[in-house]
Scaffold this motif. Structure first.
Motif, short mmCIF file in Angstrom:
data_model
loop_
_atom_site.label_atom_id
_atom_site.label_comp_id
_atom_site.label_asym_id
_atom_site.label_seq_id
_atom_site.Cartn_x
_atom_site.Cartn_y
_atom_site.Cartn_z
N HIS A 155 0.84 -1.20 0.00
CA HIS A 155 0.00 0.00 0.00
C HIS A 155 0.88 1.25 0.00
O HIS A 155 0.60 2.22 -0.71
CB HIS A 155 -0.91 -0.03 1.23
CG HIS A 155 -2.01 0.97 1.20
ND1 HIS A 155 -1.81 2.31 1.46
CD2 HIS A 155 -3.34 0.84 0.94
CE1 HIS A 155 -2.95 2.95 1.37
NE2 HIS A 155 -3.90 2.08 1.05
N ASN B 248 4.00 1.46 -1.11
CA ASN B 248 4.66 1.55 -2.42
C ASN B 248 3.74 2.16 -3.48
O ASN B 248 4.16 2.97 -4.30
CB ASN B 248 5.11 0.17 -2.89
CG ASN B 248 6.29 -0.35 -2.10
OD1 ASN B 248 6.99 0.42 -1.42
ND2 ASN B 248 6.53 -1.65 -2.16
N GLU B 249 2.48 1.74 -3.46
CA GLU B 249 1.52 2.28 -4.44
C GLU B 249 1.32 3.78 -4.25
O GLU B 249 1.23 4.54 -5.22
CB GLU B 249 0.19 1.54 -4.31
CG GLU B 249 0.24 0.10 -4.79
CD GLU B 249 -0.97 -0.71 -4.38
OE1 GLU B 249 -1.90 -0.11 -3.77
OE2 GLU B 249 -0.99 -1.93 -4.65
N ASP C 179 4.34 5.58 -5.61
CA ASP C 179 4.29 5.58 -7.08
C ASP C 179 3.31 6.66 -7.59
O ASP C 179 3.62 7.39 -8.54
CB ASP C 179 3.86 4.21 -7.60
CG ASP C 179 4.95 3.16 -7.45
OD1 ASP C 179 6.12 3.54 -7.23
OD2 ASP C 179 4.62 1.96 -7.53
N ARG C 180 2.16 6.77 -6.95
CA ARG C 180 1.19 7.77 -7.39
C ARG C 180 1.72 9.19 -7.18
O ARG C 180 1.51 10.08 -8.01
CB ARG C 180 -0.14 7.59 -6.64
CG ARG C 180 -0.96 6.41 -7.12
CD ARG C 180 -2.37 6.44 -6.55
NE ARG C 180 -2.38 6.28 -5.11
CZ ARG C 180 -2.47 5.10 -4.48
NH1 ARG C 180 -2.56 3.98 -5.18
NH2 ARG C 180 -2.50 5.05 -3.16
#
Length: 329
Positions: A117, A119-120, A123-124
């Protein structure tokens, strides 16, 4: 801090930053200890939340026990600071976001139920800002007690054993998430949490006690806004300490006056070499620099390259994300 001359206000803000009662009527317990009424305690705390002097009455969580987190940073061009800060703050898992005096100027903490979660979210933020994101995961803590005294003197973090994550059971994340958002300012706050989770109050209180005793909940109490209480100088100081020297340098630094946080993080080779991090809070920049000078003179840190990144603006300060929001049908 001089504005808090009322002894009950001082006691609420100073004595209840940890050790908050885990009883069906916690505000009554506090009121009885202060010689006042339950509704007076609730009204005072509500007022301090509304006036931005405290963020909530709730919990902070030992990192990477019941949830995941990381410290991150981007280099935002001066003319894009506000826009990039908006991208960062839009992530629900970002619980702290500050502008600091450095080329890497926007620093933030990303939290979530697990590392995927986090990492996502990183990335965003990278895609939304178009900027490289430094990811600086925690390696080990030396002092994670963020507390501020109003009565003078130095507040020392209690020496505690590492958290025992083995006590965590299903459903604990939802309880802790409610506590990181903040207790309801009512006579029966734990009953309200239990009702919202469709569980029994006795069970909720028991789980909270277990998580506090196991140090998964690092602190339960009044979470203050340090600037509003007079601690206006806030510097993250990073130290280029060799990895084999961290076990001695970390505890020595954590014990210094003015150091409210101290931990080791993983560096980014060729970009960000710093392993040892510390937060200095003081009433003025001059006081913070004086305390930093004393820390830099410690035998364990003498001659070590370091940088002081003073905070100039706070964009976001809320509780950590432990569990994803459940959308009711």
């Amino acid at each position: 801090m001089d504005r808090f001359t009322d002894p009950i206000d001082r006691a609420l803000l100073d004595d209840w930053q940890r050790g908050f009662p885990i009883t069906p009527r916690p505000f009554l317990t506090i009121a009885e200890s202060l010689g006042t009424r339950e509704r007076d305690v609730i009204a005072r705390l509500r007022s301090k939340i509304e006036h931005g002097q405290i963020t909530r009455v709730g919990a902070t969580v030992a990192p990477n026990t019941i949830s995941a987190s990381t410290l991150a940073a981007v280099r935002a061009p001066h003319h894009r600071v506000d826009a990039v800060a908006e991208v960062i703050g839009a992530e629900p898992g970002v619980n702290h976001s500050y502008l600091r005096e450095h080329d890497w100027n926007l620093w933030f903490v990303v939290t979530g139920p697990d590392r995927a979660h986090v990492n996502e979210a990183l990335d965003r933020i990278g895609q939304g800002s178009g900027l490289q994101v430094l990811d600086l995961p925690l390696v080990r803590p030396f002092n994670l007690d963020l507390g501020f005294g109003l009565r003078g003197g130095e507040r020392r973090a209690p020496v505690a054993a590492p958290p025992d994550a083995s006590v965590i059971v299903g459903g604990d994340r939802d309880i802790v998430q409610a506590l990181t958002r903040g207790l309801p300012m009512t006579e029966h706050p734990y009953a309200e949490i239990a009702s919202a989770l469709e569980r029994d109050e006795t069970e909720i209180v028991g789980r909270i006690r277990t998580l506090v005793e196991a140090r998964v909940i690092a602190r339960l109490g009044v979470i203050v806004r340090h600037r509003a209480l007079g601690w206006r100088a806030n510097a993250m100081v990073v130290w280029d300490v060799p990895q084999d020297a961290i076990p001695t340098a970390g505890p020595a630094l954590a014990a210094q006056p003015g150091v409210t946080l101290c931990y080791e993080r993983r560096p980014v080779p060729g970009v960000w070499p710093y392993r040892l991090y510390s937060m200095f809070h003081a009433r003025s920049r001059a006081e913070a620099l004086e305390r930093l000078e004393a820390a830099a003179d410690l035998p364990e840190l003498r001659g070590v390259s370091h940088r002081a990144l003073f905070s100039s603006r706070c964009f976001k300060q809320v509780g950590a994300m432990v569990a994803e929001e459940k959308v009711k049908a």
